[in-house]
Design a protein around this motif. Structure first.
Motif: not given
Ligand code: XMP
Length: 510
Positions: A294, A387, A389-391, A430-431, A465, A502, A506-508
């Motif tokens: 990240r 949605p 994620p940024g990475p 959601w995803q 989320a 979760k 986590t989601i990712e």
């Molecule tokens: P996790 O994996 O933490 O994700 O359960 C919760 C939500 O956030 C998104 N996500 C990110 N979005 N930068 C982002 O902009 C990140 O580093 C990042 N990590 C997780 C994820 O897709 C989910 O919707």
């Protein structure tokens, strides 16, 4: 025309945002403001009304939140809800005390006065209560306009100041919306003039006034927030806006092409597409720690963005897709633009580059951004996409990001998305995506045994989320996804479905 505003003072109640949303849904623009906002500031905001929210405290508790009592002398209608009502009663000399019995949940309200707030409401109504303290008595110049079996004062009025012990903003108060309508339209005289269309109109006017003939840059990610800001600013100032899209090589399948088609071809915007895949993949080599990945991605983004931004001469503004939930905790000001040092924003822009930040959708909730995006003519592929994620796909590749794992993750995710759309599950999810790591498992190709990757599918349902659960996809949908992935993508032998929620997952995966 002056923007009409209802100021909702936040005393920490779990439903404070709901009050704002209910007002906006009725076409009246409302904003949540901290309970510490001074009287003078509120006066300058010139609101049509002030609503005091509920809160978890007892007004006699140490450090219980209070507001500037002068607010009650503004001469405009005030509505206190639950804690807000107790606070008004307390400030104005009423007796608020611990209730003998807590009122919680659906409660029968007996209406004593139907002249204004309860106009058109039945003599008895179900309302939602959630309080430990209650108002026992009020000074003589107050009218009690409703009571319950447990609360002698469930609603009161003094001139244009109202307090209600129950929550009109929740769906468990079935006539709550009618009561709020009575307050906003009959008592406050508000007009229902807030809508996505009116927002677009006033945002464009405000952007024009703020920006004038200066240049603006914007980092376009393909997500709905930056896309909406791009179209909004472009409508206001046309070619003075340059969007920068950094293709880090970690985007979804065909995403870059779609962005070019939408923004460059359809909307005819100045769009700088930076092909930075090699740079990102080179820096990601041999890194398997999720946090380190990240950081590298964030850092490289800033470098690339800075380089491109520095080539665009005489830029004065940096636009960002900040939305209301992003700034809830910071109690930020509502100025459209505030001068910032370049290194204070998302990208550490070149040394000495002083940009002003412009955040045109800073007051919108996510669903409002979607409505505005539709009004602006953005396609569904952006407006109702899951949605991301940024990475990017790096968040879905366990271990090192290699070109081979990237190909598998991207192609398998596209299949997941296609099959969810085909089966009608996309909008209920959601995803949903595929993830891949370094595990290899044996498969048979023809008569040959061979090793290939294990791909895991994740499809979750969630609200915002914070928590998530796996979607109960039918077996035939999973079967189709599995057979397409193993048949269409080289090097994959196994497909699994992730069934952890979760928390604890986590989601990712990274
Ligand atoms: P996790 O994996 O933490 O994700 O359960 C919760 C939500 O956030 C998104 N996500 C990110 N979005 N930068 C982002 O902009 C990140 O580093 C990042 N990590 C997780 C994820 O897709 C989910 O919707």
């Amino acid at each position: 025309m002056e923007k009409q505003l209802v100021a909702v003072m936040d005393f920490g109640g779990q439903y404070s945002h709901l009050i704002v949303r209910r007002c906006r849904n009725l076409g009246v623009y409302a904003e949540l403001i901290p309970h510490t906002t001074p009287y003078k500031t509120i006066k300058e905001m010139n609101p049509a009304a002030v609503i005091l929210s509920g809160g978890p405290s007892s007004i006699y508790a140490d450090g219980a939140p209070v507001c500037d009592p002068e607010i009650l002398n503004l001469g405009i209608p005030v509505l206190g809800i639950c804690y807000g009502a107790q606070l008004i009663a307390h400030i104005m000399g009423g007796d608020v005390n611990r209730a003998g019995m807590r009122e919680y949940g659906k409660t029968e309200l007996l209406v004593d006065d139907k002249t204004d707030l309860f106009s058109g409401i039945e003599d008895t109504e179900i309302v939602w209560m959630s309080h430990g303290d209650l108002i026992r008595s009020l000074p003589d110049d107050f009218d009690v306009i409703a009571h319950t079996a447990g609360s002698p004062v469930a609603a009161f009025r003094r001139n244009r100041i109202y307090g209600i012990q129950f929550h009109i903003e929740v769906v468990h108060t079935p006539r709550g919306e009618d009561m709020l309508k009575n307050f906003l339209f009959s008592i406050c005289g508000c007009d229902a003039d807030w809508s996505p269309e009116s927002f677009v109109e006033s945002a464009i006017r405000e952007i024009k006034e703020t920006v004038g003939s200066e240049k603006v840059i914007l980092g376009l990610s393909g997500g709905i927030d930056s896309a909406t800001v791009a179209v909004l600013i472009h409508r206001a100032i046309g070619d003075l806006l340059t969007c920068i899209y950094v293709d880090n090589g970690l985007m979804r399948k065909n995403e870059t092409e779609e962005i070019v088609r939408t923004f460059k071809d359809n909307f005819r915007m100045n769009l700088e597409v930076v092909d930075a895949e090699d740079r990102f993949l080179k820096r990601l080599r041999k890194i398997s720690d999720p946090e380190e990945k990240r950081q590298v991605i964030g850092d490289e983004f800033i470098r690339v963005f800075d380089e491109v931004a520095a080539r665009i001469r005489d830029v004065d503004f940096l636009a960002q897709g900040t939305i209301y939930p992003d700034r809830i905790e910071s109690a930020a000001t509502s100025d459209l633009a505030s001068r910032i040092k370049s290194h204070h924003n998302v990208g550490a822009l070149p040394e000495g580059m002083l940009l002003r930040l412009i955040e045109p959708i800073r007051d919108l909730y996510k669903d409002e951004v979607r409505a505005v995006a539709r009004t602006l003519g953005l396609p569904d592929s952006i407006v109702i996409r899951h949605p991301f994620p940024g990475p990017g796909l790096a968040a879905r590749i366990i271990g090192e990001v290699t070109p081979d794992k990237l190909r598998i993750c991207r192609d398998a995710s596209a299949i997941v998305e296609e099959e969810l759309r085909a089966s009608g599950f996309y909008d209920k999810t959601w995803q949903a995506f595929a993830m891949v790591g370094d595990d290899l498992a044996t498969g048979v190709l023809g008569d040959e045994r061979s090793l290939g990757h294990l791909v895991t599918i994740r499809a979750v349902e969630s609200v915002e989320a914070m928590t998530a659960d796996f979607v109960r996809l039918p077996c035939d949908v999973l079967e189709k996804i599995s057979s397409r992935i193993t048949n269409e993508i080289g090097g994959v032998t196994w497909v699994a479905y992730a069934i952890s929620s979760k928390p604890p997952s986590t989601i990712e995966p990274c």
